[in-house]
Scaffold this motif. Sequence first.
Motif, PDB file in Angstrom:
ATOM      1  N   LEU A 154       0.824  -1.199   0.000  1.00 24.54           N
ATOM      2  CA  LEU A 154       0.000   0.000   0.000  1.00 24.54           C
ATOM      3  C   LEU A 154       0.863   1.257   0.000  1.00 24.54           C
ATOM      4  O   LEU A 154       0.545   2.246  -0.656  1.00 24.54           O
ATOM      5  CB  LEU A 154      -0.929  -0.013   1.219  1.00 24.54           C
ATOM      6  N   LEU A 155       1.978   1.225   0.729  1.00 22.38           N
ATOM      7  CA  LEU A 155       2.810   2.413   0.885  1.00 22.38           C
ATOM      8  C   LEU A 155       3.861   2.567  -0.209  1.00 22.38           C
ATOM      9  O   LEU A 155       4.197   3.690  -0.600  1.00 22.38           O
ATOM     10  CB  LEU A 155       3.498   2.386   2.256  1.00 22.38           C
ATOM     11  N   LEU A 156       4.397   1.440  -0.706  1.00 19.96           N
ATOM     12  CA  LEU A 156       5.561   1.502  -1.592  1.00 19.96           C
ATOM     13  C   LEU A 156       5.349   0.795  -2.924  1.00 19.96           C
ATOM     14  O   LEU A 156       6.312   0.609  -3.681  1.00 19.96           O
ATOM     15  CB  LEU A 156       6.785   0.885  -0.885  1.00 19.96           C
ATOM     16  N   GLY A 157       4.114   0.394  -3.217  1.00 22.79           N
ATOM     17  CA  GLY A 157       3.874  -0.405  -4.413  1.00 22.79           C
ATOM     18  C   GLY A 157       4.322   0.256  -5.701  1.00 22.79           C
ATOM     19  O   GLY A 157       4.853  -0.391  -6.610  1.00 22.79           O
ATOM     20  N   LEU A 158       4.155   1.570  -5.804  1.00 18.96           N
ATOM     21  CA  LEU A 158       4.539   2.265  -7.021  1.00 18.96           C
ATOM     22  C   LEU A 158       6.054   2.263  -7.234  1.00 18.96           C
ATOM     23  O   LEU A 158       6.531   2.194  -8.371  1.00 18.96           O
ATOM     24  CB  LEU A 158       4.023   3.700  -6.986  1.00 18.96           C
ATOM     25  N   TRP A 159       6.808   2.333  -6.148  1.00 18.68           N
ATOM     26  CA  TRP A 159       8.269   2.320  -6.280  1.00 18.68           C
ATOM     27  C   TRP A 159       8.750   0.967  -6.783  1.00 18.68           C
ATOM     28  O   TRP A 159       9.763   0.885  -7.490  1.00 18.68           O
ATOM     29  CB  TRP A 159       8.924   2.648  -4.943  1.00 18.68           C
ATOM     30  N   LEU A 163      11.350   0.321 -10.042  1.00 16.75           N
ATOM     31  CA  LEU A 163      12.536  -0.539 -10.044  1.00 16.75           C
ATOM     32  C   LEU A 163      12.437  -1.601 -11.121  1.00 16.75           C
ATOM     33  O   LEU A 163      13.442  -1.974 -11.741  1.00 16.75           O
ATOM     34  CB  LEU A 163      12.721  -1.186  -8.670  1.00 16.75           C
ATOM     35  N   ALA A 164      11.217  -2.124 -11.349  1.00 15.37           N
ATOM     36  CA  ALA A 164      11.034  -3.138 -12.394  1.00 15.37           C
ATOM     37  C   ALA A 164      11.355  -2.575 -13.776  1.00 15.37           C
ATOM     38  O   ALA A 164      11.817  -3.309 -14.656  1.00 15.37           O
ATOM     39  CB  ALA A 164       9.603  -3.670 -12.361  1.00 15.37           C
ATOM     40  N   ASP A 215       9.037  -7.729  -6.096  1.00 14.21           N
ATOM     41  CA  ASP A 215       8.894  -8.999  -6.810  1.00 14.21           C
ATOM     42  C   ASP A 215       7.619  -9.065  -7.643  1.00 14.21           C
ATOM     43  O   ASP A 215       7.640  -9.534  -8.790  1.00 14.21           O
ATOM     44  CB  ASP A 215       8.914 -10.156  -5.801  1.00 14.21           C
ATOM     45  N   ASN A 216       6.508  -8.585  -7.107  1.00 15.17           N
ATOM     46  CA  ASN A 216       5.223  -8.786  -7.773  1.00 15.17           C
ATOM     47  C   ASN A 216       5.125  -8.068  -9.124  1.00 15.17           C
ATOM     48  O   ASN A 216       4.833  -8.704 -10.142  1.00 15.17           O
ATOM     49  CB  ASN A 216       4.087  -8.360  -6.842  1.00 15.17           C
ATOM     50  N   PRO A 217       5.362  -6.759  -9.197  1.00 18.41           N
ATOM     51  CA  PRO A 217       5.298  -6.123 -10.529  1.00 18.41           C
ATOM     52  C   PRO A 217       6.377  -6.614 -11.480  1.00 18.41           C
ATOM     53  O   PRO A 217       6.150  -6.709 -12.691  1.00 18.41           O
ATOM     54  CB  PRO A 217       5.462  -4.630 -10.216  1.00 18.41           C
ATOM     55  N   GLY A 439       2.952  -2.232 -11.358  1.00 12.32           N
ATOM     56  CA  GLY A 439       3.087  -1.871  -9.952  1.00 12.32           C
ATOM     57  C   GLY A 439       1.859  -1.145  -9.432  1.00 12.32           C
ATOM     58  O   GLY A 439       1.402  -1.383  -8.312  1.00 12.32           O
ATOM     59  N   LEU A 440       1.294  -0.266 -10.262  1.00 16.32           N
ATOM     60  CA  LEU A 440       0.071   0.428  -9.873  1.00 16.32           C
ATOM     61  C   LEU A 440      -1.096  -0.540  -9.782  1.00 16.32           C
ATOM     62  O   LEU A 440      -1.941  -0.428  -8.879  1.00 16.32           O
ATOM     63  CB  LEU A 440      -0.231   1.538 -10.877  1.00 16.32           C
ATOM     64  N   LEU A 441      -1.163  -1.517 -10.697  1.00 16.03           N
ATOM     65  CA  LEU A 441      -2.229  -2.516 -10.631  1.00 16.03           C
ATOM     66  C   LEU A 441      -2.135  -3.330  -9.340  1.00 16.03           C
ATOM     67  O   LEU A 441      -3.155  -3.564  -8.671  1.00 16.03           O
ATOM     68  CB  LEU A 441      -2.152  -3.440 -11.852  1.00 16.03           C
ATOM     69  N   VAL A 442      -0.940  -3.766  -9.005  1.00 13.62           N
ATOM     70  CA  VAL A 442      -0.763  -4.525  -7.758  1.00 13.62           C
ATOM     71  C   VAL A 442      -1.141  -3.664  -6.559  1.00 13.62           C
ATOM     72  O   VAL A 442      -1.765  -4.135  -5.600  1.00 13.62           O
ATOM     73  CB  VAL A 442       0.691  -5.024  -7.644  1.00 13.62           C
ATOM     74  N   LEU A 443      -0.789  -2.383  -6.619  1.00 13.07           N
ATOM     75  CA  LEU A 443      -1.122  -1.480  -5.518  1.00 13.07           C
ATOM     76  C   LEU A 443      -2.628  -1.381  -5.319  1.00 13.07           C
ATOM     77  O   LEU A 443      -3.133  -1.534  -4.204  1.00 13.07           O
ATOM     78  CB  LEU A 443      -0.534  -0.098  -5.799  1.00 13.07           C
ATOM     79  N   VAL A 444      -3.376  -1.125  -6.393  1.00 12.92           N
ATOM     80  CA  VAL A 444      -4.817  -0.914  -6.230  1.00 12.92           C
ATOM     81  C   VAL A 444      -5.547  -2.226  -5.962  1.00 12.92           C
ATOM     82  O   VAL A 444      -6.593  -2.238  -5.299  1.00 12.92           O
ATOM     83  CB  VAL A 444      -5.410  -0.215  -7.469  1.00 12.92           C
ATOM     84  N   PHE A 445      -5.007  -3.339  -6.472  1.00 19.11           N
ATOM     85  CA  PHE A 445      -5.729  -4.606  -6.330  1.00 19.11           C
ATOM     86  C   PHE A 445      -5.481  -5.271  -4.979  1.00 19.11           C
ATOM     87  O   PHE A 445      -6.407  -5.795  -4.360  1.00 19.11           O
ATOM     88  CB  PHE A 445      -5.331  -5.565  -7.457  1.00 19.11           C
TER      89      PHE A 445
END
Length: 521
Positions: A154-159, A163-164, A215-217, A439-445
Amino acid sequence: MTPPAARAAAIRTATIRTDLRTDTRRPITRPAGPRHEEPLTDEAATTTGTAPTGAPAAQSQAPAPTGLPGSGDDDPEHPTAAETPAASPGRFTRPGGMFSSLRIRNYRYYFAGQVVSNTGTWMQRIAQDWLVLSLTGSPFAVGITTAMQFLPMLLLGLWGGVLADRLPKRRLLVATQGAMGLLAAGLALLTITGAVTPVVVYLFALLLGLVTVVDNPTRQAFVSEMVPAKDLANAVSLNAANFQTARLVGPAVAGALIAAVGSGWAFAVNALSFVAVIGGLLAMRSSELRPVERIARERGQLREGLRYVRERPELLWPMVLAGFIGTFGFNFPTLLAGFAHDTFHVGAGAYGLLNTAMAVGSLTGALLAARRGAPRLRRLVFAALAFGALEVLAALAPGYWTFALLLTLIGVFGLTFNTSVNSALQLGTDPEMRGRVMGLLVLVFTGGTPIGAPLVGWITAQYGPRFGLLACGLVSAAAAGVVALVLGRISGLRLRLDLHPVRTRGRVFSVVQKGDLAPAC
């Protein structure tokens, strides 16, 4: 007799058609001047596999592939692959089939490693929850563990997405998977030796969440480097099927292992499982990957990713819908226990069956999605609408078995939405932006879980699990309806009534679309 001009035109036509059947990706070279030999017919070109006389040698038919796994000749995009329809595809190499991505050597290695690793991940999830519950006796402590693991996203997903895009994805995945393995090994050692405490479990969950941020994005964006664009949707669906298969197997193995030797050994098995995925990554052939040019480190790249999505409605509105579905729709760990215990008054075995029913539906949805091509926006909107409507029906289910059946259908449409939105965003994104978009998708989902889960839990505690699931379904269906209206307005979609069944081939209603966004819908 046939005039010379007509005869020359017929020769050129037959040559062009034969060249197209031989290799559609190479430019057609016409011989200068008229030809005097008889043209080779389409049937002869197909049967003999030879190029017409006078055609360039490079356009002759390539030999059929061996079809052996790992031979390197099974990727049609690779220069050594056979490129003609005369090849005899193997079991997993039929284009457009359910397992079409598995014909690609690098993806097979990745898929095999993920089968082992995902099973170990599900084992750790079950063992971790059981360990915290046995140490504290409090379900609230289990919730804290889950929140600690998802809070970094939630806090760092965009970063993580930035990096990816900056770093080589395969090397980055080796590092993140290795870090996850070391964390599992450390938790196993502390648990087996009896030194573990609830605070230690919270800390390890937080560290695991920090690694998952990167890892996720990276893992999702890396799929496009292993398979061509035409197989991307299939590969994403097979990844989901892989995960759901592990969801069926992992908890059962974890339960048996915990009962026999304790939670610590489940963590140890998970640590070993990362050897498989790292080995698969290292065994890939770099020459067969499709690496994306990495972006240089600059200021403002995070804002650039947000602006990129905001300016593209085909990315923005599916992202908004994914946020609502992920935050409110997928709260089944909170809800299913309440239905089992308070609504249907069944035991642990029947509660486990509810989870199994949903996992079977999710696996079915992933396999069905693997058979389809690139997703349209209307598919993911329809899947979200059906998902929310089925949750509303499940909230009103009169009995246990009806509820279990509806959970299976919810799993089908939930995974259909999940894979569709993932594929649509990857295919609609420029390669150099793909990491940030994912990364944004993982953040919102998934990043909305620390917000949605406590809210749904409070509603369930105050008004019961039926009302909690009803609220989740209504929010999901309403979000799908609003996004459908917005996309329809942007793309110029409208419903047309036509009472001429002969002209419309029996379709009374049809969709008319115009505008820049129409092809994506």
